[in-house]
Write an enzyme that holds these catalytic residues in place. Structure first.
Site, mmCIF file in Angstrom:
data_model
loop_
_atom_site.group_PDB
_atom_site.id
_atom_site.type_symbol
_atom_site.label_atom_id
_atom_site.label_comp_id
_atom_site.label_asym_id
_atom_site.label_seq_id
_atom_site.Cartn_x
_atom_site.Cartn_y
_atom_site.Cartn_z
ATOM 1 N N GLY A 37 -37.467 -11.616 -14.783
ATOM 2 C CA GLY A 37 -37.258 -12.800 -13.951
ATOM 3 C C GLY A 37 -35.816 -13.254 -13.971
ATOM 4 O O GLY A 37 -34.920 -12.514 -14.391
ATOM 5 N N GLY A 38 -35.599 -14.479 -13.560
ATOM 6 C CA GLY A 38 -34.239 -14.995 -13.454
ATOM 7 C C GLY A 38 -33.694 -15.560 -14.757
ATOM 8 O O GLY A 38 -32.540 -15.983 -14.819
ATOM 9 N N GLN A 47 -63.005 3.876 -18.200
ATOM 10 C CA GLN A 47 -62.472 2.534 -18.455
ATOM 11 C C GLN A 47 -62.364 1.605 -17.244
ATOM 12 O O GLN A 47 -62.705 0.423 -17.334
ATOM 13 C CB GLN A 47 -61.082 2.644 -19.113
ATOM 14 N N GLU A 76 -55.487 6.767 -16.412
ATOM 15 C CA GLU A 76 -54.536 5.669 -16.628
ATOM 16 C C GLU A 76 -53.069 6.029 -16.384
ATOM 17 O O GLU A 76 -52.391 5.445 -15.541
ATOM 18 C CB GLU A 76 -54.714 5.170 -18.076
ATOM 19 N N ASP A 130 -56.107 1.284 -15.559
ATOM 20 C CA ASP A 130 -57.565 1.205 -15.681
ATOM 21 C C ASP A 130 -58.059 -0.237 -15.681
ATOM 22 O O ASP A 130 -58.721 -0.686 -14.766
ATOM 23 C CB ASP A 130 -58.003 1.881 -16.988
HETATM 24 N N1 CAO Z 1 -76.899 11.910 -13.272
HETATM 25 C C1 CAO Z 1 -76.490 13.112 -12.797
HETATM 26 N N2 CAO Z 1 -75.201 13.381 -12.549
HETATM 27 C C2 CAO Z 1 -74.307 12.403 -12.808
HETATM 28 C C3 CAO Z 1 -74.664 11.149 -13.292
HETATM 29 C C4 CAO Z 1 -76.049 10.918 -13.521
HETATM 30 N N3 CAO Z 1 -76.483 9.757 -13.977
HETATM 31 N N4 CAO Z 1 -73.544 10.400 -13.442
HETATM 32 C C5 CAO Z 1 -72.525 11.167 -13.066
HETATM 33 N N5 CAO Z 1 -72.967 12.370 -12.669
HETATM 34 C C6 CAO Z 1 -72.184 13.488 -12.162
HETATM 35 C C7 CAO Z 1 -71.499 13.182 -10.850
HETATM 36 O O1 CAO Z 1 -72.396 13.232 -9.796
HETATM 37 C C8 CAO Z 1 -70.436 14.252 -10.815
HETATM 38 O O2 CAO Z 1 -71.009 15.444 -10.349
HETATM 39 P P1 CAO Z 1 -70.415 16.311 -9.110
HETATM 40 O O3 CAO Z 1 -68.987 16.570 -9.421
HETATM 41 O O4 CAO Z 1 -71.262 17.542 -9.148
HETATM 42 O O5 CAO Z 1 -70.584 15.541 -7.869
HETATM 43 C C9 CAO Z 1 -70.148 14.491 -12.286
HETATM 44 O O6 CAO Z 1 -71.122 13.762 -13.018
HETATM 45 C C10 CAO Z 1 -68.794 14.097 -12.811
HETATM 46 O O7 CAO Z 1 -68.244 12.967 -12.209
HETATM 47 P P2 CAO Z 1 -66.677 12.794 -12.154
HETATM 48 O O8 CAO Z 1 -66.068 13.918 -11.372
HETATM 49 O O9 CAO Z 1 -66.382 11.426 -11.701
HETATM 50 O O10 CAO Z 1 -66.255 12.926 -13.698
HETATM 51 P P3 CAO Z 1 -65.014 13.694 -14.355
HETATM 52 O O11 CAO Z 1 -65.199 13.517 -15.816
HETATM 53 O O12 CAO Z 1 -64.843 15.078 -13.882
HETATM 54 O O13 CAO Z 1 -63.732 12.857 -13.859
HETATM 55 C C11 CAO Z 1 -62.388 10.872 -13.644
HETATM 56 C C12 CAO Z 1 -63.416 11.640 -14.479
HETATM 57 C C13 CAO Z 1 -62.196 9.530 -14.289
HETATM 58 C C14 CAO Z 1 -61.069 11.631 -13.621
HETATM 59 C C15 CAO Z 1 -62.916 10.712 -12.214
HETATM 60 O O14 CAO Z 1 -64.187 10.139 -12.269
HETATM 61 C C16 CAO Z 1 -62.025 9.865 -11.319
HETATM 62 O O15 CAO Z 1 -60.981 10.288 -10.867
HETATM 63 N N6 CAO Z 1 -62.466 8.634 -11.044
HETATM 64 C C17 CAO Z 1 -61.770 7.722 -10.145
HETATM 65 C C18 CAO Z 1 -60.560 7.144 -10.769
HETATM 66 C C19 CAO Z 1 -60.843 6.423 -12.060
HETATM 67 O O16 CAO Z 1 -61.657 5.539 -12.152
HETATM 68 N N7 CAO Z 1 -60.089 6.795 -13.062
HETATM 69 C C20 CAO Z 1 -60.070 6.017 -14.293
HETATM 70 C C21 CAO Z 1 -60.770 6.655 -15.345
HETATM 71 S S1 CAO Z 1 -60.457 5.771 -16.830
HETATM 72 O O17 CAO Z 1 -59.018 6.384 -17.371
#
Ligand code: CAO
Length: 483
Positions: free
Chosen positions: A302-303, A72, A194, A223
């Site tokens: 607020g106030g 998001q 979030e 988010d």
């Molecule tokens: N081709 C190949 N690999 C891909 C890819 C693509 N097109 N797009 C993504 N990937 C891979 C990434 O390289 C990553 O791999 P590695 O861990 O091996 O490096 C993997 O997909 C997963 O990415 P991720 O760790 O970001 O995803 P997740 O689902 O485990 O975590 C989240 C999700 C949101 C917790 C994490 O991305 C995060 O903390 N983001 C920053 C904060 C944020 O934006 N949070 C808000 C999310 S909305 O509530």
């Protein structure tokens, strides 16, 4: 953009332009030629357009975004930029795409509303960023884009080989914008969603009722709020680039974004050192304050004291309520309306400080009056006297509200997989840049178009890419033949 024309000229003398810049210039030939035609005036800006308002292109025309976002926070940001006219190219993992495509699905087989409402007006290309050919395609995209936006977990972009240094070497003008859960410090490596951000940013501890647990709010301030902050950072970096010619890193930590939205509570934390917070209803109730800002229920931040009051039908309708603000300048009008004209002059009620310890009694009395009418009737009566009130609108009421449709804040779009759906259009209205609100793309819908028209791959090269596995899901292992 006038400045862009300038940069292109300067760069034509540099060696750098021969690589990345060359293609960028090609892509922007048309606007640059136009800018040339409308001679700059004395201060270097182009002459004011003589086109009718809303017909001079969009605010971010010519800006190309490599959208590496998911879930998001990042998608909110890039969707806003797309609404403003940027060409947003969403890079997704072949066969899977943004994980939200299949989350909270309401129509079998179709992209979820979670995805469609956050990814409108974008194009989708599938690239396996870990495949050697995929890396090559990505690097070509990096050279052609103005901004890379990502919200992967900390370190994920680096693990793909896309460190800021590498990106900057490929394209010194590239702005690399990231959402992370936390900024540098003890929690920088944490994954964050979030509600984690709402809690870590000070929102949850200050939301809810004093005698209940901390509460998260339904508005996605961690988010979408951070996405909004990031968009501002990107636009600012684009503006700075017109002077410096180089991109930069833009980082928005969700904790920081939430804190920014909860700043009045940090204000109150510091006020607490100088005595009780008199506008909190617990003050009037004689309940002492602790060391930290308490949860304030529906007290106004607020106030001008306010509270949520019941309206006619509250017994069966969970949204038959109104937020009522006892703004000081209209206190007399409030007293007359609720049948308490004597409160205008009685010492206990005539002034704001006198009223503070009596807020509960005041709001209980006003509620006796609001309960005799619907929230809309209360609103109509109060607005006649400039008394600020807010009807509690349900999402059903908002979805049906015609004025929001007319302003483009709620937009109906048609999707090949799911039919018509409502989305939130651009909440930021620019008088000369009408919002560009289109349906979200199907997974990889524009892969071919982008390879061909943006990246200028030949037919043969595209055929090779297709069989390489860089843009298609990995083959499923063939099932063993039954013996
Ligand atoms: N081709 C190949 N690999 C891909 C890819 C693509 N097109 N797009 C993504 N990937 C891979 C990434 O390289 C990553 O791999 P590695 O861990 O091996 O490096 C993997 O997909 C997963 O990415 P991720 O760790 O970001 O995803 P997740 O689902 O485990 O975590 C989240 C999700 C949101 C917790 C994490 O991305 C995060 O903390 N983001 C920053 C904060 C944020 O934006 N949070 C808000 C999310 S909305 O509530």
């Amino acid at each position: 953009m006038a400045t862009r024309k300038k940069v292109t000229k300067t760069k034509s003398k540099s060696a750098v332009k021969k690589t990345a810049r060359k293609v960028v210039t090609l892509r922007r030939k048309k606007p640059a030629a136009k800018a040339q035609a409308s001679k700059a005036n004395g201060n270097g800006y182009p002459r004011p357009s003589s086109r009718p308002w809303g017909h001079a292109g969009r605010a971010l025309d010519g800006v190309r975004i490599l959208d590496f976002t998911h879930v998001q926070s990042g998608p909110t940001c890039t969707q806003l930029l797309a609404y403003m006219g940027a060409d947003v190219i969403k890079v997704e993992r072949p066969g899977i795409g943004d994980v939200t495509r299949s989350q909270l699905r309401d129509v079998k087989g179709a992209d979820s509303l979670y995805f469609t409402m956050l990814n409108g007006s974008k194009r989708s290309i599938t690239i396996d960023s870990k495949h050697p050919k995929g890396k090559e395609i990505l690097e070509r995209l990096v050279k052609l884009c103005d901004v890379l936006v990502e919200n992967f977990a900390p370190g994920a972009l680096d693990r793909m080989g896309l460190t800021f240094e590498h990106i900057h070497k490929l394209n010194p003008r590239m702005i690399v914008a990231s959402v992370k859960g936390f900024g540098p410090g003890p929690y920088e490596d944490c994954k964050v969603y979030e509600n984690v951000a709402q809690c870590a940013g000070g929102s949850a501890s200050t939301t809810g009722f004093r005698d209940g647990p901390p509460l998260v709010t339904g508005a996605q301030i961690g988010d979408s709020g951070t996405g909004l902050h990031l968009a501002l950072g990107i636009v600012s970096a684009l503006y700075q680039r017109t002077r410096t010619g180089r991109g930069q890193k833009v980082l928005c930590a969700m904790q920081d974004g939430v804190l920014n939205l909860a700043r009045v509570k940090l204000r109150d934390q510091q006020r607490l050192a100088h005595g009780p917070l008199a506008e909190y209803s617990q003050y009037g109730e004689g309940i002492p304050f602790g060391k930290a800002v308490p949860r304030a229920g529906n007290d106004s931040g607020g106030g001008q004291p306010g509270w949520i009051l019941k309206c006619k039908g509250w017994e069966s309708d969970p949204d038959a309520y109104i937020y009522f603000i006892t703004q000081a300048p209209v206190w007399g009008a409030i007293c007359d309306l609720i049948g308490k004209p004597e409160w205008k002059t009685e010492a206990d009620y005539a002034t704001p400080p006198a009223r503070l310890p009596r807020l509960r009694k005041i709001f209980d009395t006003i509620e006796q009056w609001t309960m005799t009418m619907t929230k809309f009737e209360v609103m109509e009566l109060c607005n006649k006297h400039d008394i600020p009130v807010g009807p509690i609108l349900s999402m059903k009421e908002i979805a049906e509200e015609q004025s929001l449709r007319l302003t483009g804040t709620v937009v109906e779009v048609d999707h090949p997989g799911r039919g018509k759906y409502l989305t939130v259009g651009n909440p930021i209205k620019l008088s000369d840049s009408p919002a560009d609100v289109r349906r979200s793309p199907l997974l990889g819908e524009h892969t071919d178009e982008i390879l061909r028209k943006v990246l200028k791959y030949s037919d043969k090269e595209i055929a090779d890419i297709k069989v390489s596995g860089a843009i298609t899901p990995p083959e499923k292992p063939a099932k063993a033949e039954a013996a």
